[in-house]
Design a protein around this motif. Structure first.
Motif, PDB file in Angstrom:
ATOM      1  N   LEU A  75      43.944  39.041  37.551  1.00  0.00           N
ATOM      2  CA  LEU A  75      43.061  38.850  38.694  1.00  0.00           C
ATOM      3  C   LEU A  75      41.641  38.530  38.227  1.00  0.00           C
ATOM      4  CD1 LEU A  75      44.056  41.914  40.943  1.00  0.00           C
ATOM      5  CD2 LEU A  75      44.826  39.547  41.196  1.00  0.00           C
ATOM      6  N   HIS A  76      40.971  37.705  39.045  1.00  0.00           N
ATOM      7  CA  HIS A  76      39.537  37.504  38.831  1.00  0.00           C
ATOM      8  C   HIS A  76      38.803  38.264  39.936  1.00  0.00           C
ATOM      9  CE1 HIS A  76      35.620  35.497  39.510  1.00  0.00           C
ATOM     10  NE2 HIS A  76      35.601  35.458  38.179  1.00  0.00           N
ATOM     11  N   ARG A  77      37.819  39.067  39.539  1.00  0.00           N
ATOM     12  CA  ARG A  77      37.070  39.892  40.496  1.00  0.00           C
ATOM     13  C   ARG A  77      35.604  39.481  40.527  1.00  0.00           C
ATOM     14  NH1 ARG A  77      34.911  45.973  39.360  1.00  0.00           N
ATOM     15  NH2 ARG A  77      34.052  46.432  41.441  1.00  0.00           N
ATOM     16  N   TYR A  78      35.095  39.313  41.757  1.00  0.00           N
ATOM     17  CA  TYR A  78      33.660  39.156  41.946  1.00  0.00           C
ATOM     18  C   TYR A  78      33.202  40.251  42.901  1.00  0.00           C
ATOM     19  CZ  TYR A  78      29.156  37.657  43.692  1.00  0.00           C
ATOM     20  OH  TYR A  78      27.821  37.644  44.054  1.00  0.00           O
ATOM     21  N   SER A  79      32.130  40.962  42.499  1.00  0.00           N
ATOM     22  CA  SER A  79      31.580  42.023  43.342  1.00  0.00           C
ATOM     23  C   SER A  79      30.073  41.859  43.416  1.00  0.00           C
ATOM     24  CB  SER A  79      31.938  43.402  42.751  1.00  0.00           C
ATOM     25  OG  SER A  79      31.302  44.429  43.493  1.00  0.00           O
ATOM     26  N   GLY A  80      29.531  41.831  44.650  1.00  0.00           N
ATOM     27  CA  GLY A  80      28.091  41.662  44.807  1.00  0.00           C
ATOM     28  C   GLY A  80      27.576  42.334  46.062  1.00  0.00           C
ATOM     29  N   PRO A  81      26.268  42.533  46.126  1.00  0.00           N
ATOM     30  CA  PRO A  81      25.678  43.213  47.293  1.00  0.00           C
ATOM     31  C   PRO A  81      25.651  42.325  48.546  1.00  0.00           C
ATOM     32  CG  PRO A  81      23.958  42.495  45.787  1.00  0.00           C
ATOM     33  CD  PRO A  81      25.263  42.193  45.112  1.00  0.00           C
ATOM     34  N   VAL A  82      25.687  42.968  49.707  1.00  0.00           N
ATOM     35  CA  VAL A  82      25.533  42.279  50.990  1.00  0.00           C
ATOM     36  C   VAL A  82      24.194  42.725  51.592  1.00  0.00           C
ATOM     37  CG1 VAL A  82      26.439  42.018  53.337  1.00  0.00           C
ATOM     38  CG2 VAL A  82      28.022  42.151  51.389  1.00  0.00           C
ATOM     39  N   TYR A  83      23.397  41.735  51.998  1.00  0.00           N
ATOM     40  CA  TYR A  83      22.066  42.041  52.524  1.00  0.00           C
ATOM     41  C   TYR A  83      22.032  41.866  54.041  1.00  0.00           C
ATOM     42  CZ  TYR A  83      20.485  41.824  47.672  1.00  0.00           C
ATOM     43  OH  TYR A  83      20.324  42.056  46.335  1.00  0.00           O
ATOM     44  N   GLY A  84      21.240  42.761  54.697  1.00  0.00           N
ATOM     45  CA  GLY A  84      21.054  42.663  56.128  1.00  0.00           C
ATOM     46  C   GLY A  84      19.969  41.654  56.477  1.00  0.00           C
ATOM     47  N   ALA A  85      19.692  41.531  57.780  1.00  0.00           N
ATOM     48  CA  ALA A  85      18.724  40.536  58.254  1.00  0.00           C
ATOM     49  C   ALA A  85      17.320  40.821  57.731  1.00  0.00           C
ATOM     50  CB  ALA A  85      18.715  40.519  59.791  1.00  0.00           C
ATOM     51  N   SER A  97      40.897  37.041  43.206  1.00  0.00           N
ATOM     52  CA  SER A  97      41.748  35.846  43.133  1.00  0.00           C
ATOM     53  C   SER A  97      42.856  36.079  42.103  1.00  0.00           C
ATOM     54  CB  SER A  97      40.929  34.613  42.729  1.00  0.00           C
ATOM     55  OG  SER A  97      39.867  34.394  43.638  1.00  0.00           O
ATOM     56  N   ASP A  98      44.077  35.733  42.478  1.00  0.00           N
ATOM     57  CA  ASP A  98      45.206  35.828  41.545  1.00  0.00           C
ATOM     58  C   ASP A  98      45.177  34.581  40.643  1.00  0.00           C
ATOM     59  OD1 ASP A  98      47.563  35.982  40.166  1.00  0.00           O
ATOM     60  OD2 ASP A  98      48.802  36.475  41.904  1.00  0.00           O
ATOM     61  N   ILE A  99      44.810  34.784  39.381  1.00  0.00           N
ATOM     62  CA  ILE A  99      44.709  33.653  38.449  1.00  0.00           C
ATOM     63  C   ILE A  99      45.828  33.699  37.398  1.00  0.00           C
ATOM     64  CG2 ILE A  99      42.220  33.392  38.770  1.00  0.00           C
ATOM     65  CD1 ILE A  99      41.855  34.867  36.082  1.00  0.00           C
ATOM     66  N   THR A 100      46.921  34.376  37.751  1.00  0.00           N
ATOM     67  CA  THR A 100      48.021  34.525  36.789  1.00  0.00           C
ATOM     68  C   THR A 100      48.559  33.170  36.342  1.00  0.00           C
ATOM     69  OG1 THR A 100      48.636  36.591  37.899  1.00  0.00           O
ATOM     70  CG2 THR A 100      50.262  35.597  36.400  1.00  0.00           C
ATOM     71  N   ALA A 101      48.824  32.279  37.311  1.00  0.00           N
ATOM     72  CA  ALA A 101      49.379  30.965  36.967  1.00  0.00           C
ATOM     73  C   ALA A 101      48.389  30.153  36.136  1.00  0.00           C
ATOM     74  CB  ALA A 101      49.750  30.212  38.243  1.00  0.00           C
ATOM     75  N   ARG A 102      47.098  30.263  36.505  1.00  0.00           N
ATOM     76  CA  ARG A 102      46.090  29.508  35.762  1.00  0.00           C
ATOM     77  C   ARG A 102      45.977  30.019  34.331  1.00  0.00           C
ATOM     78  NH1 ARG A 102      40.114  29.709  38.038  1.00  0.00           N
ATOM     79  NH2 ARG A 102      39.898  31.470  36.606  1.00  0.00           N
ATOM     80  N   ARG A 103      46.009  31.353  34.180  1.00  0.00           N
ATOM     81  CA  ARG A 103      45.936  31.930  32.841  1.00  0.00           C
ATOM     82  C   ARG A 103      47.158  31.529  32.010  1.00  0.00           C
ATOM     83  NH1 ARG A 103      42.366  35.718  30.724  1.00  0.00           N
ATOM     84  NH2 ARG A 103      40.346  34.978  31.474  1.00  0.00           N
ATOM     85  N   ARG A 104      48.328  31.527  32.659  1.00  0.00           N
ATOM     86  CA  ARG A 104      49.542  31.124  31.946  1.00  0.00           C
ATOM     87  C   ARG A 104      49.428  29.676  31.487  1.00  0.00           C
ATOM     88  NH1 ARG A 104      53.030  31.918  35.801  1.00  0.00           N
ATOM     89  NH2 ARG A 104      53.264  34.145  35.340  1.00  0.00           N
ATOM     90  N   LEU A 105      48.884  28.822  32.378  1.00  0.00           N
ATOM     91  CA  LEU A 105      48.703  27.408  32.025  1.00  0.00           C
ATOM     92  C   LEU A 105      47.682  27.258  30.895  1.00  0.00           C
ATOM     93  CD1 LEU A 105      49.351  24.450  32.632  1.00  0.00           C
ATOM     94  CD2 LEU A 105      47.529  24.477  34.359  1.00  0.00           C
TER      95      LEU A 105
END
Length: 355
Positions: A75-85, A97-105
């Motif tokens: 898996l590819h993980r992105y984690s970031g803050p969410v800002y209010g108005a 994101s499941d990147i298993t197939a991409r990594r295999r390739l």
């Protein structure tokens, strides 16, 4: 935020968390990726197998994960803050994101590239051996064409030298000059012989089974007096395996090993070690001569099999290793050199094992 659970993203799992890192919203793809149900995600924190947590609310995390619930999944993980108005941090968003197939390739591509690089290396080596073989063949044809005429001329010189020595034996000064002429003529005759040997056509009809270990031991033992006379302190180490049998011409293989061994002796300045070993390796027999002498740089290593190339100036003909290569080819074998300047040289002669 509640509408997020109805997003049908075919690629990314999406999680929205509050400031306490509790999941408040998730889409169906996130449940699929985490191998669970939506109601088992919402209201909970991230599972324990996700080790990296933000040290600061403003931190951004991007990493590759290998879930413990599915072997081989990436898996590819992105984690970031969410800002209010008003610019304050109201939570975090996590994208998976499941990147298993991409990594295999990618792995397959890397492996193919590695195989292509190895194949290219082998092809380059084969081309070098082909060029070397062609150079030796051309040289041999040239030598065969001129050897007869040169030998005839040398025969006349040597014949007259012998006559002059008898007629002028009472004149020491002239006799010394004649001896020098004789020595030079015999050296020239030996050079012609070596040239003819390099280009000699392949004839294996007289080949017979030979114990390479016994032959190597014999040559190494015979070479000891030579370096003892030179005053060098050389330790000879031998490791001979039994049943290292090859089909070949004993005189040629003896000459090849003698050339390799004498090169090793010449590479040692005052004291050192030479190791001669044989080893059966599948369908091959390996004859190795290793020394801890002066070694060679890359430029010398590239040219070491070139006819007439020598680092010994007028003291060498530059035909020794060319003859070794030619003898190896006639025996359907190969010779390889590994060397490092200041550390020594290893010469490996590979020959087919006799059935």
């Amino acid at each position: 935020m509640q509408d997020l659970q109805f997003l049908e993203s075919p690629e990314r799992g999406v999680l929205l968390m509050d400031v306490n890192y509790v999941i408040r919203c998730a889409n169906p793809r996130a449940a699929e990726i985490f191998n669970t149900k939506l109601d088992q995600l919402i209201g909970f924190t991230l599972p324990d197998w996700i080790k990296t947590r933000p040290q600061n609310p403003k931190d951004t995390i991007e990493e590759v994960l290998y879930p413990d619930y599915k072997v081989g999944m990436v898996l590819h993980r992105y984690s970031g803050p969410v800002y209010g108005a008003s610019g304050e941090i109201t939570g975090r968003i996590e994208l998976y994101s499941d990147i298993t197939a991409r990594r295999r390739l990618e792995t397959e591509i890397l492996e193919r590239n590695r195989q292509l690089a190895e194949l290219n290396k082998r092809l380059q080596k084969a081309q070098e051996e082909l060029l070397r073989s062609e150079r030796l063949r051309t040289l041999g044809e040239m030598a065969a064409g001129i050897a007869h005429d040169i030998n005839n001329a040398l025969g006349i010189v040597l014949g007259n030298v012998q006559l002059a020595k008898r007629l002028l034996k009472d004149n020491p000064g002239v006799s010394k000059c004649i001896d020098s002429i004789e020595l030079a003529a015999r050296d020239a005759a030996e050079t012609v012989r070596k040239l003819k040997e390099i280009g000699k056509p392949v004839d294996r009809s007289h080949y017979r089974p030979l114990d390479l270990s016994k032959l190597a031991e014999s040559v190494a033992t015979a070479a000891i007096p030579t370096w003892q006379e030179s005053g060098k302190q050389i330790e000879l180490i031998t490791e001979f395996e039994p049943d290292c049998t090859v089909n070949g011409d004993e005189a040629e293989l003896r000459e090849a090993l003698t050339n390799i061994l004498f090169n090793a002796v010449q590479a040692i300045k005052e004291h050192g070690t030479i190791k001669v070993a044989t080893k059966c390796n599948g369908n091959e027999v390996l004859l190795t001569v290793a020394d801890n002498g002066i070694g060679m740089n890359d430029e010398i290593k590239k040219r070491v099999f070139d006819p007439f190339f020598t680092t010994r100036g007028s003291a060498g003909t530059g035909l020794g290793m060319s003859m070794v290569a030619a003898i190896a080819m006639r025996h359907e074998g190969k010779v390889a050199i590994e060397s490092e300047e200041g550390k020594g040289t290893v010469v490996v002669l590979r020959l087919p094992k006799a059935e």
